[in-house]
Design a protein around this motif. Structure first.
Motif, PDB file in Angstrom:
ATOM      1  N   ASP A 285      -5.278   8.197   0.681  1.00  0.00           N
ATOM      2  CA  ASP A 285      -5.235   7.340  -0.620  1.00  0.00           C
ATOM      3  C   ASP A 285      -6.543   6.900  -0.987  1.00  0.00           C
ATOM      4  OD1 ASP A 285      -6.015   5.741   1.304  1.00  0.00           O
ATOM      5  OD2 ASP A 285      -4.290   4.402   1.270  1.00  0.00           O
ATOM      6  N   ILE A 286      -6.646   6.271  -1.895  1.00  0.00           N
ATOM      7  CA  ILE A 286      -8.237   6.270  -2.595  1.00  0.00           C
ATOM      8  C   ILE A 286      -9.224   5.593  -1.437  1.00  0.00           C
ATOM      9  CG2 ILE A 286      -9.630   5.237  -4.394  1.00  0.00           C
ATOM     10  CD1 ILE A 286      -6.917   5.967  -6.291  1.00  0.00           C
ATOM     11  N   PRO A 287      -8.670   4.272  -1.047  1.00  0.00           N
ATOM     12  CA  PRO A 287      -9.741   3.669   0.185  1.00  0.00           C
ATOM     13  C   PRO A 287     -10.075   4.754   1.321  1.00  0.00           C
ATOM     14  CG  PRO A 287      -8.008   2.416  -0.426  1.00  0.00           C
ATOM     15  CD  PRO A 287      -7.537   3.657  -1.257  1.00  0.00           C
ATOM     16  N   ASP A 288      -9.238   5.492   1.876  1.00  0.00           N
ATOM     17  CA  ASP A 288      -9.558   6.522   2.967  1.00  0.00           C
ATOM     18  C   ASP A 288     -10.549   7.554   2.252  1.00  0.00           C
ATOM     19  OD1 ASP A 288      -8.071   4.988   4.555  1.00  0.00           O
ATOM     20  OD2 ASP A 288      -6.584   6.528   4.945  1.00  0.00           O
ATOM     21  N   THR A 289     -10.194   7.960   1.095  1.00  0.00           N
ATOM     22  CA  THR A 289     -10.939   9.030   0.541  1.00  0.00           C
ATOM     23  C   THR A 289     -12.500   8.425   0.386  1.00  0.00           C
ATOM     24  OG1 THR A 289      -8.863  10.112  -0.669  1.00  0.00           O
ATOM     25  CG2 THR A 289     -11.429  10.514  -1.431  1.00  0.00           C
ATOM     26  N   VAL A 290     -12.580   7.347  -0.176  1.00  0.00           N
ATOM     27  CA  VAL A 290     -13.892   6.733  -0.501  1.00  0.00           C
ATOM     28  C   VAL A 290     -14.516   6.458   0.895  1.00  0.00           C
ATOM     29  CG1 VAL A 290     -15.241   4.902  -1.234  1.00  0.00           C
ATOM     30  CG2 VAL A 290     -13.223   5.442  -2.530  1.00  0.00           C
TER      31      VAL A 290
ATOM     32  N   PHE B 272     -19.056  20.799   5.117  1.00  0.00           N
ATOM     33  CA  PHE B 272     -18.676  19.473   5.299  1.00  0.00           C
ATOM     34  C   PHE B 272     -17.366  19.233   4.413  1.00  0.00           C
ATOM     35  CE2 PHE B 272     -22.787  19.412   6.754  1.00  0.00           C
ATOM     36  CZ  PHE B 272     -22.992  18.677   7.844  1.00  0.00           C
ATOM     37  N   VAL B 273     -16.581  18.301   4.670  1.00  0.00           N
ATOM     38  CA  VAL B 273     -15.404  18.113   3.886  1.00  0.00           C
ATOM     39  C   VAL B 273     -15.106  16.658   3.525  1.00  0.00           C
ATOM     40  CG1 VAL B 273     -13.789  18.329   5.928  1.00  0.00           C
ATOM     41  CG2 VAL B 273     -12.867  18.794   3.591  1.00  0.00           C
ATOM     42  N   CYS B 274     -14.536  16.504   2.625  1.00  0.00           N
ATOM     43  CA  CYS B 274     -14.329  14.995   2.195  1.00  0.00           C
ATOM     44  C   CYS B 274     -13.035  15.049   1.197  1.00  0.00           C
ATOM     45  CB  CYS B 274     -15.411  14.102   1.871  1.00  0.00           C
ATOM     46  SG  CYS B 274     -15.993  14.555   0.097  1.00  0.00           S
ATOM     47  N   GLY B 275     -12.600  13.843   1.365  1.00  0.00           N
ATOM     48  CA  GLY B 275     -11.060  13.571   0.616  1.00  0.00           C
ATOM     49  C   GLY B 275     -10.025  14.498   0.942  1.00  0.00           C
TER      50      GLY B 275
ATOM     51  N   ILE C 246     -17.591  12.648  -6.037  1.00  0.00           N
ATOM     52  CA  ILE C 246     -18.481  11.694  -6.920  1.00  0.00           C
ATOM     53  C   ILE C 246     -19.075  10.885  -5.820  1.00  0.00           C
ATOM     54  CG2 ILE C 246     -18.751   9.711  -8.509  1.00  0.00           C
ATOM     55  CD1 ILE C 246     -16.367  11.284  -9.930  1.00  0.00           C
ATOM     56  N   THR C 247     -18.369  10.175  -4.948  1.00  0.00           N
ATOM     57  CA  THR C 247     -18.791   9.267  -4.164  1.00  0.00           C
ATOM     58  C   THR C 247     -19.867   9.883  -3.237  1.00  0.00           C
ATOM     59  OG1 THR C 247     -16.629   8.257  -3.909  1.00  0.00           O
ATOM     60  CG2 THR C 247     -18.076   7.650  -2.180  1.00  0.00           C
ATOM     61  N   CYS C 248     -19.799  11.227  -2.436  1.00  0.00           N
ATOM     62  CA  CYS C 248     -20.496  11.857  -1.534  1.00  0.00           C
ATOM     63  C   CYS C 248     -21.885  12.050  -2.390  1.00  0.00           C
ATOM     64  CB  CYS C 248     -19.792  13.061  -1.045  1.00  0.00           C
ATOM     65  SG  CYS C 248     -20.643  13.920   0.038  1.00  0.00           S
ATOM     66  N   SER C 249     -21.639  12.584  -3.516  1.00  0.00           N
ATOM     67  CA  SER C 249     -22.793  13.240  -4.245  1.00  0.00           C
ATOM     68  C   SER C 249     -23.835  11.664  -4.421  1.00  0.00           C
ATOM     69  CB  SER C 249     -22.564  13.479  -5.677  1.00  0.00           C
ATOM     70  OG  SER C 249     -21.722  14.801  -5.311  1.00  0.00           O
ATOM     71  N   LEU C 250     -23.222  10.674  -4.939  1.00  0.00           N
ATOM     72  CA  LEU C 250     -23.988   9.502  -5.404  1.00  0.00           C
ATOM     73  C   LEU C 250     -24.725   8.934  -3.774  1.00  0.00           C
ATOM     74  CD1 LEU C 250     -21.775   7.671  -7.656  1.00  0.00           C
ATOM     75  CD2 LEU C 250     -23.670   8.790  -8.113  1.00  0.00           C
ATOM     76  N   GLU C 251     -23.997   8.978  -2.855  1.00  0.00           N
ATOM     77  CA  GLU C 251     -24.370   8.359  -1.542  1.00  0.00           C
ATOM     78  C   GLU C 251     -25.819   9.508  -1.301  1.00  0.00           C
ATOM     79  OE1 GLU C 251     -23.715   5.977   0.734  1.00  0.00           O
ATOM     80  OE2 GLU C 251     -22.281   5.259  -0.672  1.00  0.00           O
ATOM     81  N   LEU C 252     -25.719  10.564  -1.353  1.00  0.00           N
ATOM     82  CA  LEU C 252     -26.611  11.458  -0.737  1.00  0.00           C
ATOM     83  C   LEU C 252     -27.818  11.179  -1.781  1.00  0.00           C
ATOM     84  CD1 LEU C 252     -24.517  14.934  -0.158  1.00  0.00           C
ATOM     85  CD2 LEU C 252     -25.743  13.611   1.347  1.00  0.00           C
TER      86      LEU C 252
END
Lengths: 427, 313, 370, 259
Positions: free
Chosen positions: A404-409, A394-397, A15-21
């Motif tokens: 944890d969540i902060p690092d994932t975001v 690319f990879v995330c999370g 979600i975070t990555c999609s919204l940023e893009l």
């Protein structure tokens, strides 16, 4: 070629990555295997160490995904094939039908009330039940009903009165819907497939699924949640427990029967659980057994201390076994700091199960020829934590390892930036 | 007639009953029993001996094997070779006999328990009485033997003529070995492995309250009390009293097992006892397979009756 | 020779211990005896063995090693410490006796080797010598079963059933010797090797293709510690269950009793045989199978293994057999079913008083066969 | 302190029923395992303890067939510095002959020793004569049934010897001397198989027994072997309680444990 990015996985990372893009004008196709985005985080009640409401943070982002015109959201979808094509990729996506017309569905819930088939509710780790036609959870995105085709009596056995059809005023239910194969070209791919949880039942000595009162932390999370099966009231098998025992490192740091690595989140989520129980049940006696307490993030150690100050007893030493004594559970654990073997009677044992790579990663990794580490996490270069080692991938999370969540975001945002930089090259 | 030279089995002023076995041996061989005896007032049954030679030595000097050599040499010098030198198979005889034999390089046979006239052979047990050998002594000269206690006593006969008394004086002493005194066994910590007579109780005892009566019985009998694992586990007797593979292995002269069924682990710890007597009300109890004597009865009844008899004495 | 993990460089594993306490929490001897298995490993990290005599309390149940998250194999570390004590000669006389007996008589009880097959001679049917067979299937008897009149019934019953089922098998007669399982656990590595080598050479000499082990301890040794030269081994409950399943033997009578099955450590948690003994009991009409709260991989050790049969324990504490029997009584069980001679001996000693029978599975099944 | 310890390899017969061959010609030992004579094991342990405390050297000596090497290896593994085999075709049955061979060997090979230790007796023949006979030939002081060595002094040793009924005798003997050691004097250490394997690497000297047998022959001969009267399980005392008790007391009296 159009700058179109495939994001696989609709959790907080995807979600975070999609919204940023999308914010940068990039077209995104976000695919999610399940019926709703939100991933693991939406199942949480609170986040540590600040005890913020998890859904309060995530729901607006989920809503934004559904309304953002640059994001195409495909739920119930999986990638079947990916091939390299020119500078980019060609992907074949299998999209399963919801059997409910999303345009017509008003989310009134009449169909679910009418449905005769009740099945365990996986969102609540099977602690509650839902209908075969259902909405996964109140804040689900898409905010529409769907039919679980494995559970639906008509779809699975062809035998049902189909009272849901009558119940739906909008005639939104359509059992004729079929699987769709979608072929699409992408310039880049982001893997955000998240994690699975270790199956605590494989450590027989803890008695998971054998002994009443032995639950996992994920289950407790749902029990604590106001949207959970008990509406936030602490009830285990209908009873109000008073004595809790948390076992950490269940499956983590276990080279024999689990995984060798530390799952990084269990110490803190357990502390959070202990805190939340104390908030709700002031007189609860709570024990937390640990090998080491790893409270390394900002505010974590402080939080750990505040949990201890509430009277939560930390025991260095993890239990050998949990057996029944009358109606209680007897935890046999060496309290190493006193050198005594304690046999502690409790009502509930909570197993802090560790993180495993998502099962899906093996399939996707193979399609893309990715290097996975010995456990199945995507291998990344520590100096470029979102580069999956193959051009355009690319990879995330947690797809690349426990976070944890902060690092994932943080990492998902960084992934979006890397993707953007990649697709803008040469333009 | 040739003579058998008997070295008296004496200890602390007592002339042991065992000496009669030595007399019996002489009688069986049809040789004259001669006795050598240290200074002191011993209750010697004189009528059994043809000749009694009193040696000018105290008892402790007399039973010192180094002095025994001196004594024996002197007797032989004075009276000529005997047919045999005869000792009892006791702590003294077992020490002196081989030493004297070695000094004189005589043939020796120990622990003789029988004699066969026809073949002229001596019977000796081997392998803990599992087999017996009929032995013949070859060559010239006298030989040395030790005689098993109880084996010839019934053959002992008084002689018809009067006993001749002799005195042997002017003997030197070998100072290389010196008697310093007697030590009684310390009694504080009982070592059941060293007891000659064990009264061992098992599960059949039933309750803890019965234990004191068994302790009384043991003390009346002069037995040491021991037990099988169930009794020890219940702490009715201390751990040091446990007989069995996870306790002590014992080989007493008599093992009186009361209320012990004879579990494998227990039996492994006591089966080599010289004499096993089992009291058990179950005739099928495996203990009877190992026992020499069995009493099929209620152990408490046996106990009570024994106490009664012993108190009356 | 040895299978994975048994004899590989173990110091590495000792240093890998993170002192999580999983082993102590799993150990059936923790708290009630001075043995603290985690501390044993800890002390070994520093090379000190000050509390070394405590190592004799271990029953070799294997729970620590099975559950250790770092695969330190604490019970194996303990065996190494026992080994040091054995090499130094400083061991209790009762253990010494068991070892010396095993060296001389080839069984820890010191029984005559020539009497090893007396149980077979006393049977009312013929049990063949392995040398006289075409099919080289060996019935391997445990030392306790060979010599203890109580346990004799196990080989006799199993032989009877196999004979009846038409399964050809033989025994090694006087050539059979101790499997060495307990000997290895007592730390007498060299003696274990001697016993193993002699057994293997007998297996080879007779061309043995399959072994039916009666004791889980023998089963374990042959299966996991004899290396590749050993033939395949099965536990007798596996065979009996197969015969029942295939209808080769049939239950003809009822056994109207409540039976609680006690999982032997070397059969269950260490070798994963949980179902066969239960299946056999469940196949018997009238038998009600009960379960201990601690069953299967959580089964409570009877304390007969690891040389504990021979260790002169000084302390007084409640034996597991006692709590086991009490629980059986609470469950309303009339019979405790076992599939291991050690469990039979240790449990029966406690059960006698409570009026509960302890029976080997082979005894129960023999009673009801057609 | 140098101590010579004589060790005998014997058949382990405790658990066995011995078979007599033919018409009493021989005892069948062919199926029996062999071991170090139990008493000798205590003697060896006591000797090793003595040199561990006082310094010096233990030499283990065995008379017998080549298999007796087993007990020498075991002795070295236990702590003996040297092992010597006086090799004969078979063990000499006659105690006189055994002792003569041993004494000639000791004299001829010129051993320098402070004490000779032997076990009180051997499990097989149970003559219990070797130490005493040897001491007699060598004209050395002798103490048998030693249950404690209290003190090694200058030129002497203080020992306790066991008598009947728990009584002990304290004795002072000058050195060199011969001591026959009783079981229970110590707890012999365990000798591991690995230890024995290591000890095998130390060479054991072999001497031919025939070298010391000139002019002597066996002075006893076995004419026949026989079984003891057969024991048929427990003799059940068939009386009432009183009768059984009285018979029981009689048995105890006969066994000499109760008057």
């Amino acid at each position: 070629m159009e700058r179109n990015v495939l994001v696989i996985g609709g959790g907080i990372a995807g979600i975070t990555c999609s919204l940023e893009l999308a914010a940068n004008g990039v077209k995104v196709t976000l695919i999610e295997q399940g019926p709703s985005i939100g991933g693991r985080m939406i199942q949480l009640d609170k986040t540590f160490p600040t005890l913020d409401c998890s859904s309060c943070i995530l729901t607006p982002k989920m809503a934004e995904v559904s309304t953002n015109r640059s994001i195409e959201l495909l739920t119930l979808s999986t990638v079947m094939e990916i091939e390299r094509k020119g500078d980019g990729f060609s992907a074949t996506i299998l999209s399963n039908p919801r059997y409910v017309d999303m345009e017509k569905c008003s989310t009134c819930g009449a169909c679910a009330s009418a449905c005769v088939m009740k099945v365990p509710d996986e969102f609540n780790f099977n602690l509650g039940k839902r209908s075969a036609i259902y909405i996964p959870f109140p804040q689900a995105v898409p905010q529409k009903y769907l039919v679980d085709r494995n559970a639906c009596l008509f779809l699975s056995r062809g035998k049902c009165k189909k009272s849901c059809l009558d119940a739906c005023e909008h005639k939104a239910i359509n059992f004729e819907e079929k699987d769709r194969l979608i072929k699409r070209d992408f310039s880049a791919i982001v893997i955000a497939t998240g994690f699975d949880l270790f199956d605590a039942a494989s450590l027989g000595e803890y008695g998971m699924r054998k002994r009443r009162g032995v639950i996992t932390s994920a289950e407790l999370e749902r029990i604590l949640s106001p949207t959970g099966p008990t509406n936030g009231e602490i009830l285990i098998e209908g009873k109000k427990p008073e004595r809790f025992f948390f076992v950490q490192c269940v499956g983590s740091r276990d080279s024999q029967r689990g995984v060798k690595y530390c799952s990084r989140i269990c110490c803190m989520y357990t502390a959070k659980h202990a805190y939340m129980i104390k908030e709700k049940l002031k007189d609860a006696s709570i024990y937390v057994s640990y090998i080491d307490v790893r409270a390394y993030g900002k505010g974590y150690e402080e939080f750990f201390r505040s949990v201890q100050e509430l009277g939560v007893l930390y025991i260095k030493g993890i239990p050998g076994e949990i057996v029944e004594r009358g109606r209680s559970l007897l935890v046999r654990v060496e309290d190493m700091l006193s050198g005594e073997l304690r046999e502690i009677e409790v009502d509930v044992v909570v197993l802090a199960t560790g993180i495993l790579p998502s099962r899906d990663i093996f399939r996707i990794g193979k399609m893309l020829g990715l290097d996975l580490d010995e456990y199945g996490f995507v291998k990344v270069d520590p100096t470029y934590p979102s580069l999956a080692g193959k051009e355009g991938v690319f990879v995330c999370g947690t797809a690349s390892g426990p976070k944890d969540i902060p690092d994932t975001v943080a990492q998902s945002t960084e992934a979006a930036a890397s993707v953007f930089e990649y697709i803008c090259r040469g333009k | 007639m040739s003579y058998g030279l008997i070295m008296a089995d004496v200890r602390r002023g007592l002339f042991d009953e065992r000496n009669l076995d030595l007399v019996g041996f002489c009688n069986v061989l049809n040789i004259d029993p001669w006795l050598i005896l240290p200074k002191g007032a011993y209750n010697v049954r004189e009528a059994y001996f043809k000749r009694i030679i009193q040696v000018e030595m105290g008892e402790e000097e007399f039973i010192n094997p180094l002095n025994a050599v001196i004594t024996v040499k002197k007797v032989i010098e004075k009276f000529g070779d005997p047919f045999a030198l005869i000792f009892s198979a006791s702590s003294s005889g077992m020490e002196i006999a081989p030493y004297v034999a070695g000094y004189l390089k005589s043939p020796i046979i120990t622990d003789v328990s029988g004699y066969q006239k026809e073949s002229g052979t001596l019977l000796k047990s081997l392998y803990s009485d599992k087999v017996f050998a009929s032995l013949k002594i070859k060559g010239e000269g006298f030989f040395v033997i030790t005689v098993r206690s109880g084996s010839f006593r019934h053959e002992a006969r008084e002689i018809e003529e009067n006993t001749i008394y002799e005195k042997l004086e002017g003997l030197t002493r070998d100072e290389r070995r010196r008697f310093l005194g007697y030590i009684e066994e310390e009694k504080q910590e009982v070592d059941i492995t060293k007891a000659d007579f064990l009264l061992s109780i098992g599960r059949g005892v039933g309750t803890k309250d019965e234990i004191p009566l068994y302790e009384e019985l043991a003390s009346l009998l002069g037995a040491t009390i021991s037990g099988s694992r169930p009794v020890i586990d219940k702490k009715w007797l201390p751990k040091s009293r446990q007989v069995g593979t996870s306790g002590k292995t014992v080989k007493p002269k008599v093992y009186l097992a009361m209320g012990i069924s004879g579990a494998f682990q227990h039996v492994s710890g006591m089966k080599d006892s010289e004499c096993i007597i089992a009291v058990n009300k179950d005739p099928e109890a495996p203990i009877f397979q190992y026992a020499h004597y069995g009493i099929i009865a209620d152990m408490h009844k046996i106990r009570d009756r024994l106490i009664q008899i012993l108190r009356e004495k | 020779m040895m299978k994975k993990g048994i004899d590989e460089d173990w110091t590495k594993r000792v240093f890998a211990c993170i002192q999580c306490g999983k082993c102590t929490g799993s150990c059936p001897e923790s708290a009630k005896t001075p043995l603290n298995i985690r501390m044993v490993v800890r002390r070994k990290q520093f090379g000190s063995v000050s509390a070394s005599q405590h190592v004799w309390y271990c029953t070799s149940c294997g729970a620590c090693t099975i559950r250790c998250p770092r695969d330190v194999k604490p019970s194996e570390v303990l065996i190494h410490i026992r080994s040091d004590l054995v090499e130094s000669g400083r061991i209790s006389t009762s253990i010494q006796r068991a070892l010396e007996n095993s060296l001389i008589q080839k069984n820890p009880w010191g029984k005559a080797r020539s009497k090893r097959s007396e149980w077979a001679l006393k049977a009312d049917f013929q049990i063949k010598n392995i040398g006289d067979l075409r099919e080289k299937r060996l019935l391997f008897t445990c030392c306790v079963e060979a010599y203890d009149p109580r346990c004799n019934v196990i080989p006799r019953n199993v032989s009877k059933i196999l004979t009846y089922a038409g399964i050809e098998f033989g025994i090694l007669m006087e050539e059979e010797i101790c499997c060495g399982n307990e000997i290895r656990r007592l730390g007498e590595k060299g003696l274990f090797e001697e016993l193993r080598d002699e057994n293997i050479s007998n297996f080879k000499k007779y061309g043995i293709e399959e072994i039916i082990a009666l004791s889980p301890h023998c089963y374990n040794a042959i299966k996991n510690e004899y290396g590749e030269e050993a033939p395949g081994v099965v536990h007798y409950t596996e065979i009996l269950w197969r015969l029942l399943k295939e209808g080769i033997i049939r239950v003809g009578r009822e056994y109207k009793k409540k039976v609680v099955y006690h999982d032997p450590c070397f059969l269950g948690k260490q070798n994963g045989i949980f179902e066969e003994p239960r299946n056999i009991l469940m196949a018997i009409a009238g038998t009600e199978l009960l379960e201990f709260t601690r069953s299967r991989e959580n089964s409570l050790c009877c304390e007969g293994g690891g040389g504990r049969m021979f260790y002169d324990v000084d302390l007084e504490y409640e034996r597991n057999a006692k709590s086991r029997v009490s629980e059986a009584q609470e469950l309303g069980a009339e019979v405790i079913g076992v599939a291991c001679p050690f469990c039979l001996v240790t449990l029966e000693e406690e059960a006698k008083e409570k009026g509960i029978e302890v029976k080997d599975i082979s005894e129960i099944i023999t009673e009801v066969l057609l | 302190m140098n101590i010579l310890v004589f060790l005998k390899r014997v058949a382990s017969s405790q658990e066995e029923e011995l078979k007599i061959l033919g018409e009493g010609e021989a005892v069948d030992l062919s199926r029996l395992p062999f071991k170090l004579n139990d008493w000798d094991n205590y003697a060896l342990e006591e000797a090793i303890r003595a040199v561990e405390k006082e310094g010096g050297h233990v030499i283990a000596i065995s008379l017998g067939a080549k298999e007796s090497d087993d007990v020498l290896r075991r002795a070295i593994a236990m702590g003996a510095g040297e092992g010597i085999l006086i090799l004969g075709e078979e063990a000499l049955f006659d105690p006189r002959l055994r002792a003569i061979v041993a004494s000639r060997f000791i004299k001829k090979e010129g051993f320098n020793f402070d004490a000779i230790f032997t076990g009180v007796q051997a499990e097989d023949d149970q003559f219990g004569t070797f130490g005493g006979y040897l001491a007699g030939i060598l004209e050395l002081p002798y103490v048998s049934m030693v249950v404690a060595i209290e003190e090694w002094g200058k030129g002497y040793v203080l020992v306790r010897r066991e008598l009947e009924g728990g009584l002990m005798e304290k004795v002072k003997v000058s050195l060199p001397s011969v001591l026959s050691i009783q079981t229970g004097i110590n707890e012999p250490r365990y000798v591991s198989v690995m230890g024995i394997r290591r000890a095998s690497q130390i060479e054991r000297k072999i001497y031919e027994s025939s070298l010391y047998m000139e002019g002597v022959i066996s002075s006893i001969e076995v004419l026949k072997w026989s079984y003891p009267p057969k024991k048929e399980g427990a003799k059940i005392l068939p009386y009432d309680i009183d009768g059984a008790c009285r018979e029981l007391l009689q048995i105890l009296k006969e066994r000499g444990v109760c008057q």
